[in-house]
Design an enzyme around this catalytic site. Sequence first.
Site, mmCIF file in Angstrom:
data_model
loop_
_atom_site.group_PDB
_atom_site.id
_atom_site.type_symbol
_atom_site.label_atom_id
_atom_site.label_comp_id
_atom_site.label_asym_id
_atom_site.label_seq_id
_atom_site.Cartn_x
_atom_site.Cartn_y
_atom_site.Cartn_z
ATOM 1 C CD GLU A 96 -46.620 4.783 -10.460
ATOM 2 O OE1 GLU A 96 -45.921 4.684 -11.400
ATOM 3 O OE2 GLU A 96 -47.567 5.614 -10.512
ATOM 4 C CD GLU A 107 -46.828 8.864 -7.873
ATOM 5 O OE1 GLU A 107 -46.744 9.281 -9.071
ATOM 6 O OE2 GLU A 107 -45.702 8.318 -7.044
HETATM 7 O O1 AHR Z 1 -44.749 11.915 -10.375
HETATM 8 C C1 AHR Z 1 -44.091 11.405 -11.254
HETATM 9 C C2 AHR Z 1 -44.024 9.822 -11.464
HETATM 10 O O2 AHR Z 1 -45.173 9.456 -11.761
HETATM 11 C C3 AHR Z 1 -43.655 9.167 -10.313
HETATM 12 O O3 AHR Z 1 -42.441 8.932 -10.160
HETATM 13 C C4 AHR Z 1 -44.192 7.793 -10.377
HETATM 14 O O4 AHR Z 1 -44.579 7.004 -9.104
HETATM 15 C C5 AHR Z 1 -45.331 8.054 -11.354
HETATM 16 O O5 AHR Z 1 -45.211 7.396 -12.582
#
Ligand code: AHR
Length: 565
Positions: A230, A365
């Site tokens: 991110e 994610e």
């Molecule tokens: O999964 C939780 C968080 O969500 C992670 O650390 C981040 O990459 C995202 O914002």
Amino acid sequence: MFVDPENPGARWPVKSRREFVKNALASSAAACAYRFPSLLKAAPPTADSRINILLDEPLGTISPNIYGHFTEHLGGVIYDGLWVGPKSKVANVDGLRSDVIEHMKKIKASVVRYPGGCFADSYDWRDGIGPRDKRPRRTNFWNGADSDKSPANHRYEPNEFGTNEFVHLCKLIGAEPYLAANVRSLPAMEFQHWVEYCNSPAGSTTFAEARAATGYAEPFNVRYWGVGNESWGCGGNFTPQEYAVEFRRYTAWLPQYGKPLSLIASGPNTDEWFWTREFLQEIVRKGTGQLREIYGMALHHYAWNLSRGKTNDWEKGKGDAVQFEPVDWYELLREGQRMEGLIEGHWQVMGEFDHERRIKLIVDEWGPWYRPGSEATPADILEQTPTLRDAVFSAMTLDIFNRHAGKVAMANCAQLINCLNSLYLAHENRFVVTTVGRVFELYAGHQGAESLRTEFSAPQVSYQRDGQTAKFWGLNGSASMRGKNLLLTVVNPHVSEPREAEIVLRGSAVSSGNVATLTHTDLHARNTFDQRETVMPVRAPLVKGDRIVHTFPPASVSALSIELR
Ligand code: AHR
């Protein structure tokens, strides 16, 4: 575009996910009553739905890595989740929770991402190597989000679990490790050294000797490396152009030891098309050859906004994990269904630059994100209890990935244990496989199989959404083939109506088959420490015949395994 009533000029909502993680950084840094009739019989004229499996239209091999996982030093994921320590009374293998290892083997877990997430860009990999009792304690990235009740090892990272323990876990379950390097707060040299520590041949370098000194003489051969996480937010707050420059610098001349690395660029948040476009634009300013350095672009999408368009506020927009109405059920699925458009949209933008289509999407994610309140262990931040709704959501998402097998090379459910869309919940000696874990059981057979174009035709779901009639698809899923074995997975999202569908396999006949169904009469049903088997797959044989007609129960996930003649 949504306009926040409290701040109409804002490009970003007042409280965005970006802000949420920034704040964390700043402060710490069936027994089912519905039984399944039938299963294979002559199609009566009443079957109102149809599933056409086009056996001669392959869409590409389903990368096993689509069935990947994600573990971060966050809340109860590592400590109390995966890692209990070798001296624990909890059953463990070298300190790793045995129940997790066993189930991950069962679902053929393919790849695991680590150590974050946002944690990755605050992590010094050197803290997590060497003798465990000598490792330093640091303030965890998530310290600011933890509560006073959170255990000390959630807030102050003891580094008992590091690279060796993680790679050992992967070896025990037969999965590939995927490491995310720190781009925000460590120099490029440290990335190079981490690669050297993991992959340099036995006896070759000082790092190889350090690895051997703790029992790992042979190289780990880590192939997948994330270049930050991110990077538009907690990973450095870069613009796409700035990040592209960093990406080129961090990936130039990494040591490879005869095995090419698969480098994953931090990609867009949900529908931020500009990130994908401007990142690639900057990359190719040094020539299109630079594209060869990129194995994949990481896309993140969480389904969190259940406000039905009323707000975009990161806190106010969230819903409850376990208490919800049918309209919230559909709203979550709508948010999840966005994944299909995100894959298609980012893929299109990537094609503007990558004409050879070498770069793949890595959805590292994904999952629903609810407000706090349903934690199995109250002190674990971002823990939520998955219900039947999350099973249906997860199945739907995996089907989307299967349908885009040529575009998506990897996906990692966020996260594996005690966090967000967990496959497992654990606390001390208590452990349960959630509804999401059960879906991964049903879908494991898709890994490595050939995805087939499949057409679903079913009456749409119609429901009331704030006084307006809203629609959602009636049946959807995916199919894959391995030799003569066909796996068809199907979601019926309707909260109360079953769907009878004729399944058409043109040019082929069925030899035998069975169906496993995950559902419950209660939409909120969940597996808990005390009631571990409330939502379980129910298996039944399919009867031979020329045509298959199957009734998909309401609110269900079904996996039909069919052997063709
Ligand atoms: O999964 C939780 C968080 O969500 C992670 O650390 C981040 O990459 C995202 O914002």
